[in-house]
Design an enzyme around this catalytic site. Structure first.
Site, PDB file in Angstrom:
ATOM      1  CB  CYS A  82      15.830 -18.714 103.959  1.00 22.87           C
ATOM      2  SG  CYS A  82      17.294 -18.638 105.023  1.00 22.87           S
TER       3      CYS A  82
ATOM      4  CD  GLU B 221      23.485 -18.866 113.451  1.00 25.02           C
ATOM      5  OE1 GLU B 221      23.984 -18.031 112.678  1.00 25.02           O
ATOM      6  OE2 GLU B 221      22.345 -18.731 113.930  1.00 25.02           O
TER       7      GLU B 221
ATOM      8  CE  LYS C 285      10.563 -18.381 113.819  1.00 21.91           C
ATOM      9  NZ  LYS C 285      11.556 -17.756 114.708  1.00 21.91           N
TER      10      LYS C 285
END
Length: 225
Positions: free
Chosen positions: A13, A70, A40
């Site tokens: 990521c 975020e 997940k």
């Protein structure tokens, strides 16, 4: 009050890398927990309102664990609370400009994703033009060796993961994307050599990233043939 910080992400990521770089620059202790985005775990879905990574879990004595999600919000929280060097400019206008370029970096990451995921020559050429257009603007803007000079900033933490993806690709394919952009070449190299950037991913990042491209039958890998 000291808090225990845990970043939750998956190994390749680019967004969690921003926070890892920042934490290492600030000298703050933290843990990283990787999950499989294709499967997940329930505990992660219970934590993450959007079901996305990265997520920062903040544990403090006498409080329930708190969740920040975020990447941009996580970076701002770290800037306000973590010890160590500040990664935003002190001047409000300069700080606002840096935040604008951070968003530009996120848009570039989207262009690189299109480049990496293109399924045919037409898609690949269109994605290439998108990346090159952003590179041209960056070449005219970056100071060097980092975005705003000698001191690493949050803008650099955003672009380092984007350049890392292209660096991984360049181990098997010469993309030519950096040709004609000498300032970007210097910036890219300075970021690649930064200890915090090196330590922001698992040791097998290149293999993991290339494996994802192969699994997706990326057109760009056919340039190596």
């Amino acid at each position: 009050m000291m808090a225990k910080l845990t970043l939750i992400s998956f190994p390749t990521c680019p967004f969690v890398q921003r926070a890892v770089i920042a934490l290492k620059e600030k000298g703050v202790d933290f843990d990283v927990t990787y999950i499989d985005l294709a499967n997940k775990p329930d505990w992660f879905l219970a934590l993450s309102p959007l079901g996305k990574v990265p997520v920062l879990k903040v544990e403090r004595d006498g409080h329930e664990p708190a969740i920040v999600f975020e990447s941009a919000v996580i970076l701002e929280y770290l800037e306000e609370t973590a010890a160590g060097v500040k990664l935003h400019p002190a001047d409000p206008l300069e700080r606002a400009q840096h935040r604008s370029w951070m968003e530009y970096g996120s848009q570039l990451l989207g262009d690189i994703f299109k480049f990496n995921s293109a399924k045919d020559v037409t898609e690949l050429d269109a994605a290439r033009q998108g990346v090159l257009a952003k590179f041209k603007r960056l070449e005219d803007t970056v100071t060097g060796p980092f975005f705003a000079g000698e001191q690493l900033s949050y803008v650099d933490t955003v672009f380092a993961p984007a350049f890392r993806q292209l660096d991984a690709l360049e181990t098997v394919v010469h993309t030519g994307l950096f040709d004609g952009f000498p300032k970007l070449q210097v910036w890219r190299q300075a970021l690649a050599e930064r200890p915090s950037v090196k330590a922001a991913v698992p040791d097998n990042f290149v293999e993991l990233h290339l494996a994802r491209l192969r699994n997706n039958e990326a057109q760009v890998l056919k340039l190596a043939a």
